[in-house]
Write a protein that holds these residues in place. Structure first.
Motif, PDB file in Angstrom:
ATOM      1  N   LEU A 170     -15.099   3.298 -27.239  1.00  0.00           N
ATOM      2  CA  LEU A 170     -14.523   3.390 -27.710  1.00  0.00           C
ATOM      3  C   LEU A 170     -13.369   4.479 -28.143  1.00  0.00           C
ATOM      4  O   LEU A 170     -12.698   3.989 -28.905  1.00  0.00           O
ATOM      5  CB  LEU A 170     -14.820   3.478 -29.543  1.00  0.00           C
ATOM      6  CG  LEU A 170     -15.710   1.358 -29.588  1.00  0.00           C
ATOM      7  CD1 LEU A 170     -16.815   1.345 -31.184  1.00  0.00           C
ATOM      8  CD2 LEU A 170     -14.721   0.377 -29.684  1.00  0.00           C
ATOM      9  N   GLY A 171     -13.843   5.783 -28.337  1.00  0.00           N
ATOM     10  CA  GLY A 171     -13.341   7.076 -29.208  1.00  0.00           C
ATOM     11  C   GLY A 171     -12.083   7.218 -27.757  1.00  0.00           C
ATOM     12  O   GLY A 171     -11.475   7.429 -27.351  1.00  0.00           O
ATOM     13  N   VAL A 172     -12.867   6.912 -26.141  1.00  0.00           N
ATOM     14  CA  VAL A 172     -11.534   7.097 -25.201  1.00  0.00           C
ATOM     15  C   VAL A 172     -10.696   6.180 -25.633  1.00  0.00           C
ATOM     16  O   VAL A 172      -9.425   6.620 -25.205  1.00  0.00           O
ATOM     17  CB  VAL A 172     -12.718   7.242 -23.999  1.00  0.00           C
ATOM     18  CG1 VAL A 172     -11.373   6.971 -22.759  1.00  0.00           C
ATOM     19  CG2 VAL A 172     -13.396   8.281 -23.771  1.00  0.00           C
ATOM     20  N   SER A 173     -10.414   4.380 -25.631  1.00  0.00           N
ATOM     21  CA  SER A 173     -10.051   3.980 -25.932  1.00  0.00           C
ATOM     22  C   SER A 173      -9.093   4.623 -26.964  1.00  0.00           C
ATOM     23  O   SER A 173      -8.155   3.968 -26.656  1.00  0.00           O
ATOM     24  CB  SER A 173     -10.487   2.331 -25.811  1.00  0.00           C
ATOM     25  OG  SER A 173     -11.069   1.915 -26.760  1.00  0.00           O
ATOM     26  N   LEU A 174      -9.921   4.851 -27.808  1.00  0.00           N
ATOM     27  CA  LEU A 174      -8.518   5.049 -29.525  1.00  0.00           C
ATOM     28  C   LEU A 174      -7.824   6.032 -28.374  1.00  0.00           C
ATOM     29  O   LEU A 174      -6.185   5.708 -28.570  1.00  0.00           O
ATOM     30  CB  LEU A 174      -9.190   6.075 -29.978  1.00  0.00           C
ATOM     31  CG  LEU A 174      -9.931   3.912 -31.199  1.00  0.00           C
ATOM     32  CD1 LEU A 174     -10.830   4.692 -32.719  1.00  0.00           C
ATOM     33  CD2 LEU A 174      -8.817   3.672 -31.390  1.00  0.00           C
ATOM     34  N   LEU A 175      -8.382   7.395 -27.765  1.00  0.00           N
ATOM     35  CA  LEU A 175      -7.347   8.381 -27.373  1.00  0.00           C
ATOM     36  C   LEU A 175      -6.290   8.020 -26.662  1.00  0.00           C
ATOM     37  O   LEU A 175      -5.213   8.020 -26.269  1.00  0.00           O
ATOM     38  CB  LEU A 175      -8.454   9.402 -26.694  1.00  0.00           C
ATOM     39  CG  LEU A 175      -7.703  10.698 -26.409  1.00  0.00           C
ATOM     40  CD1 LEU A 175      -7.739  11.168 -27.770  1.00  0.00           C
ATOM     41  CD2 LEU A 175      -9.108  11.247 -25.377  1.00  0.00           C
ATOM     42  N   LEU A 176      -6.342   7.368 -25.537  1.00  0.00           N
ATOM     43  CA  LEU A 176      -5.785   6.404 -24.809  1.00  0.00           C
ATOM     44  C   LEU A 176      -4.103   5.515 -24.714  1.00  0.00           C
ATOM     45  O   LEU A 176      -3.358   5.621 -25.228  1.00  0.00           O
ATOM     46  CB  LEU A 176      -6.350   5.240 -23.550  1.00  0.00           C
ATOM     47  CG  LEU A 176      -7.031   6.349 -22.369  1.00  0.00           C
ATOM     48  CD1 LEU A 176      -7.984   4.581 -21.981  1.00  0.00           C
ATOM     49  CD2 LEU A 176      -6.488   6.898 -21.567  1.00  0.00           C
ATOM     50  N   LEU A 177      -4.751   4.615 -26.448  1.00  0.00           N
ATOM     51  CA  LEU A 177      -4.642   4.442 -27.893  1.00  0.00           C
ATOM     52  C   LEU A 177      -3.141   5.254 -27.963  1.00  0.00           C
ATOM     53  O   LEU A 177      -1.612   5.074 -28.296  1.00  0.00           O
ATOM     54  CB  LEU A 177      -4.535   3.174 -28.264  1.00  0.00           C
ATOM     55  CG  LEU A 177      -3.762   2.519 -29.108  1.00  0.00           C
ATOM     56  CD1 LEU A 177      -3.551   1.267 -28.058  1.00  0.00           C
ATOM     57  CD2 LEU A 177      -4.520   1.838 -30.357  1.00  0.00           C
ATOM     58  N   SER A 178      -3.993   6.542 -28.703  1.00  0.00           N
ATOM     59  CA  SER A 178      -3.369   6.996 -28.808  1.00  0.00           C
ATOM     60  C   SER A 178      -2.477   8.050 -28.516  1.00  0.00           C
ATOM     61  O   SER A 178      -1.133   8.443 -28.719  1.00  0.00           O
ATOM     62  CB  SER A 178      -3.369   7.984 -29.819  1.00  0.00           C
ATOM     63  OG  SER A 178      -4.758   6.928 -30.733  1.00  0.00           O
ATOM     64  N   ALA A 179      -2.870   8.589 -26.830  1.00  0.00           N
ATOM     65  CA  ALA A 179      -1.612   8.630 -26.096  1.00  0.00           C
ATOM     66  C   ALA A 179      -0.492   8.301 -25.959  1.00  0.00           C
ATOM     67  O   ALA A 179       0.725   8.998 -25.647  1.00  0.00           O
ATOM     68  CB  ALA A 179      -2.268   9.471 -24.436  1.00  0.00           C
ATOM     69  N   GLY A 180      -0.644   7.285 -25.653  1.00  0.00           N
ATOM     70  CA  GLY A 180       0.327   5.902 -25.331  1.00  0.00           C
ATOM     71  C   GLY A 180       1.177   6.233 -26.398  1.00  0.00           C
ATOM     72  O   GLY A 180       2.513   5.779 -26.520  1.00  0.00           O
ATOM     73  N   GLU A 181       0.915   5.600 -27.612  1.00  0.00           N
ATOM     74  CA  GLU A 181       2.129   5.579 -29.262  1.00  0.00           C
ATOM     75  C   GLU A 181       2.724   7.111 -28.746  1.00  0.00           C
ATOM     76  O   GLU A 181       3.408   7.124 -29.306  1.00  0.00           O
ATOM     77  CB  GLU A 181       0.711   5.758 -29.779  1.00  0.00           C
ATOM     78  CG  GLU A 181       1.381   5.545 -31.227  1.00  0.00           C
ATOM     79  CD  GLU A 181       2.698   4.319 -31.701  1.00  0.00           C
ATOM     80  OE1 GLU A 181       2.423   3.695 -31.096  1.00  0.00           O
ATOM     81  OE2 GLU A 181       3.467   4.776 -32.425  1.00  0.00           O
ATOM     82  N   ALA A 182       1.589   8.164 -28.953  1.00  0.00           N
ATOM     83  CA  ALA A 182       2.397   9.220 -28.892  1.00  0.00           C
ATOM     84  C   ALA A 182       3.119   9.235 -28.089  1.00  0.00           C
ATOM     85  O   ALA A 182       4.652  10.146 -28.001  1.00  0.00           O
ATOM     86  CB  ALA A 182       1.101  10.593 -28.717  1.00  0.00           C
ATOM     87  N   THR A 183       3.542   8.958 -27.263  1.00  0.00           N
ATOM     88  CA  THR A 183       4.484   9.544 -25.755  1.00  0.00           C
ATOM     89  C   THR A 183       6.008   8.207 -26.403  1.00  0.00           C
ATOM     90  O   THR A 183       6.753   9.012 -26.135  1.00  0.00           O
ATOM     91  CB  THR A 183       4.608   8.728 -24.837  1.00  0.00           C
ATOM     92  OG1 THR A 183       2.693   9.203 -24.317  1.00  0.00           O
ATOM     93  CG2 THR A 183       5.175   8.615 -23.045  1.00  0.00           C
ATOM     94  N   LEU A 184       5.658   7.137 -26.638  1.00  0.00           N
ATOM     95  CA  LEU A 184       6.989   6.146 -26.937  1.00  0.00           C
ATOM     96  C   LEU A 184       7.184   6.749 -27.975  1.00  0.00           C
ATOM     97  O   LEU A 184       8.519   6.853 -28.016  1.00  0.00           O
ATOM     98  CB  LEU A 184       5.860   4.964 -27.707  1.00  0.00           C
ATOM     99  CG  LEU A 184       5.918   4.118 -26.512  1.00  0.00           C
ATOM    100  CD1 LEU A 184       4.364   2.175 -27.016  1.00  0.00           C
ATOM    101  CD2 LEU A 184       6.670   3.491 -25.109  1.00  0.00           C
ATOM    102  N   ALA A 185       6.583   7.944 -29.521  1.00  0.00           N
ATOM    103  CA  ALA A 185       7.206   8.003 -30.142  1.00  0.00           C
ATOM    104  C   ALA A 185       8.043   8.889 -29.411  1.00  0.00           C
ATOM    105  O   ALA A 185       9.247   9.581 -30.426  1.00  0.00           O
ATOM    106  CB  ALA A 185       5.976   8.328 -31.441  1.00  0.00           C
ATOM    107  N   ALA A 186       7.732   9.973 -28.941  1.00  0.00           N
ATOM    108  CA  ALA A 186       8.101  10.881 -28.027  1.00  0.00           C
ATOM    109  C   ALA A 186      10.119  10.731 -27.685  1.00  0.00           C
ATOM    110  O   ALA A 186      10.748  10.634 -27.713  1.00  0.00           O
ATOM    111  CB  ALA A 186       7.491  12.186 -27.810  1.00  0.00           C
ATOM    112  N   ARG A 187       9.295   9.392 -26.910  1.00  0.00           N
ATOM    113  CA  ARG A 187      10.798   9.114 -26.119  1.00  0.00           C
ATOM    114  C   ARG A 187      11.847   8.543 -26.948  1.00  0.00           C
ATOM    115  O   ARG A 187      12.567   8.741 -27.271  1.00  0.00           O
ATOM    116  CB  ARG A 187       9.746   7.419 -25.804  1.00  0.00           C
ATOM    117  CG  ARG A 187       9.768   8.292 -24.815  1.00  0.00           C
ATOM    118  CD  ARG A 187      10.195   8.327 -23.208  1.00  0.00           C
ATOM    119  NE  ARG A 187       9.474   9.573 -21.828  1.00  0.00           N
ATOM    120  CZ  ARG A 187       9.355   9.218 -20.695  1.00  0.00           C
ATOM    121  NH1 ARG A 187      10.599   8.923 -20.154  1.00  0.00           N
ATOM    122  NH2 ARG A 187       8.648   9.946 -19.877  1.00  0.00           N
ATOM    123  N   ASP A 188      11.106   7.899 -28.255  1.00  0.00           N
ATOM    124  CA  ASP A 188      12.171   6.900 -29.773  1.00  0.00           C
ATOM    125  C   ASP A 188      12.804   8.222 -30.142  1.00  0.00           C
ATOM    126  O   ASP A 188      13.938   8.365 -30.126  1.00  0.00           O
ATOM    127  CB  ASP A 188      11.136   5.982 -30.510  1.00  0.00           C
ATOM    128  CG  ASP A 188      12.026   5.526 -31.335  1.00  0.00           C
ATOM    129  OD1 ASP A 188      12.912   4.331 -31.065  1.00  0.00           O
ATOM    130  OD2 ASP A 188      11.970   6.031 -32.771  1.00  0.00           O
TER     131      ASP A 188
END
Lengths: 207, 275
Positions: free
Chosen positions: A16-34
């Motif tokens: 669960l932790g790893v999946s949340l970590l990946l999700l958070s990393a993806g979200e952070a990348t999208l937010a940074a691009r935006d």
């Protein structure tokens, strides 16, 4: 038994932790691009404003669309100039401003607009940090401003302005091919007994 | 003598208590982790959809009011008529001239019912081909200095005339009125479909932009200052400089307890700022 329970629970939690970590990393990348795209859009508007203000400050536009030392450069450039035509961008890459001018020219030519084909001249170029030093660390952007004669000028000469209308193409360039564009049309007319009349006719982001 | 004497009752009870406490703690962690793992993608999805909505609206609204680049009616459309107004269905409608090339003046008057408009002084085109920059299946905006305005669909661009998809309605446009390729778009939320919709006012066609948008509220401001109070756009629509859009987004097709995101952002189209 207890050990098995603890191990399986730990494995489940780790999954669960790893999946949340990946999700958070993806979200952070999208937010940074935006955020970067939004910053670039605002910076392009700022560049357009500076380009217009610099044009307004010039006593005459006669040399603005004429070729300078190189055909890509304006013979009457703005005061906002970097020290070289191959500057080091804030994100570490080396920019070739003559090649970037050729790209803008090629894009303009490929649009196939009727009227006098414009010849884009580099009018201003500098990193955003020259204007807003505190914005630099989070916004590694480079500002470029080109000017061209209006296609409806009708004189067939892209190096001379006849109708008092110029087009300003302002870009904010950033890492990973980040690019935001604003194009403006500006008008200058002599006024009897006073300073020239100056108007911004239109502003079009991402034309 | 055997040393395999077993556990005392106290040892068993203590071990049991430890097992129950540890098991309970682990179970609560797992349940909590599962709950986070379930809602986190939804929250991330909400954030991403909010970004898409803001981007889509901002990109179009940034063009609001862009007008002609030459001729007697050059400059922002808001000199002549409101370029950012509320629509009758609660949305936000914007008008803009799309590019620098397809801009002309009417060569002859065109009144209600006209299906063809003759062009003059297009600027970029040869005199015998005044419609050279216009394209079929695009939209055109017609307007006068007095503020009369309309949007039409171009069926065909002849040498110096545009054939319209339907008859002109409303105004009578005198010779010299402006005609330019442009867009009139309305952003609104369909409350039944929970969709953010972009409607092309020339064709009436609606394009869904985003799912899971429950509502959209728009406030209008006459001043660029951030702390200005909203105004009634019907009182003085030409003075509208800025719009504040508030979107309420939720996760489609989920229980009512699913996360909800309310985002609010301002758009101040540069063409409406004067100058």
């Amino acid at each position: 038994m207890a050990l098995l329970t603890v191990l399986s629970a730990t494995a489940l939690l780790m999954g669960l932790g790893v999946s949340l970590l990946l999700l958070s990393a993806g979200e952070a990348t999208l937010a940074a691009r935006d955020r970067d795209a939004t910053s670039a859009a605002y910076a392009a508007h700022a560049a357009a404003t500076i380009g217009v203000a610099e044009l307004r400050a010039l006593p005459s536009w006669s040399g603005v669309v004429a070729a300078g030392v190189y055909p890509e450069l304006s013979s009457t450039p703005s005061r906002l100039l970097d020290s070289t035509l191959t500057p080091l961008a804030p994100w570490g890459a080396r920019l070739d401003l003559r090649a970037l001018t050729a790209r803008v020219q090629a894009e303009s030519d490929s649009a196939g607009s009727p009227g006098d084909p414009p010849a884009w001249r580099l009018f201003a170029y500098a990193p955003l940090s020259r204007l807003v030093p505190r914005a630099a660390p989070d916004n590694p952007l480079y500002l470029l401003i080109w000017v061209a004669d209006d296609t409806a000028d009708g004189d067939g000469d892209p190096s001379a302005d006849k109708n008092g209308i110029l087009v300003v193409h302002a870009e904010a360039a950033g890492p990973d091919d980040l690019r935001s564009i604003v194009e403006s049309s500006v008008l200058r007319r002599p006024a009897a007994g006073g300073p020239d009349m100056f108007r911004v006719l239109s502003i079009r982001p991402n034309p | 003598m055997s040393t395999n004497r077993g556990f005392t009752l106290v040892e068993v009870l203590v071990a049991l208590a430890l097992m129950v406490t540890l098991g309970g703690a682990i179970l609560s962690l797992v349940v909590c982790g599962q709950s986070i793992a379930r809602t986190q993608p939804e929250a991330a999805d909400l954030q991403q959809r909010a970004r898409v909505a803001i981007q889509a609206i901002r990109q179009d609204l940034a063009l609001a009011g862009a007008g002609l680049d030459r001729g007697p009616l050059a400059g922002a459309l808001s000199q002549f008529f409101p370029a950012m107004t509320p629509s009758i269905d609660g949305g936000l409608t914007i008008w803009y001239v799309a590019g620098r090339d397809a801009q002309a003046a009417l060569a002859a008057p065109a009144g209600p019912g006209a299906t063809e408009v003759a062009l003059a002084s297009a600027g970029v085109c040869p005199t015998s081909e005044q419609a050279c920059a216009f394209r079929a299946s695009t939209s055109a905006i017609l307007f006068t200095a007095a503020g009369c305005h309309a949007v039409v669909r171009i069926d065909r661009a002849d040498l110096s005339a545009l054939q319209l998809h339907g008859p002109l309605t409303g105004c009578a446009f005198a010779a010299g009125s402006a005609v330019a390729q442009g867009e009139v778009r309305t952003f609104r939320v369909d409350p039944m479909a929970h969709q953010l919709i972009r409607r092309d006012e020339a064709t009436g066609l609606s394009l869904p932009v985003l799912d899971g948008v429950d509502s959209m509220q728009v406030e209008y401001f006459a001043a660029a200052s951030a702390d200005a109070a909203p105004v009634d756009p019907s009182l003085d629509p030409l003075r509208i400089h800025r719009a504040r859009i508030t979107l309420r987004l939720s996760v489609p097709n989920t229980a009512p307890a699913a996360p909800v995101l309310v985002v609010s952002f301002d758009v101040a189209p540069r063409n409406l700022q004067g100058g």
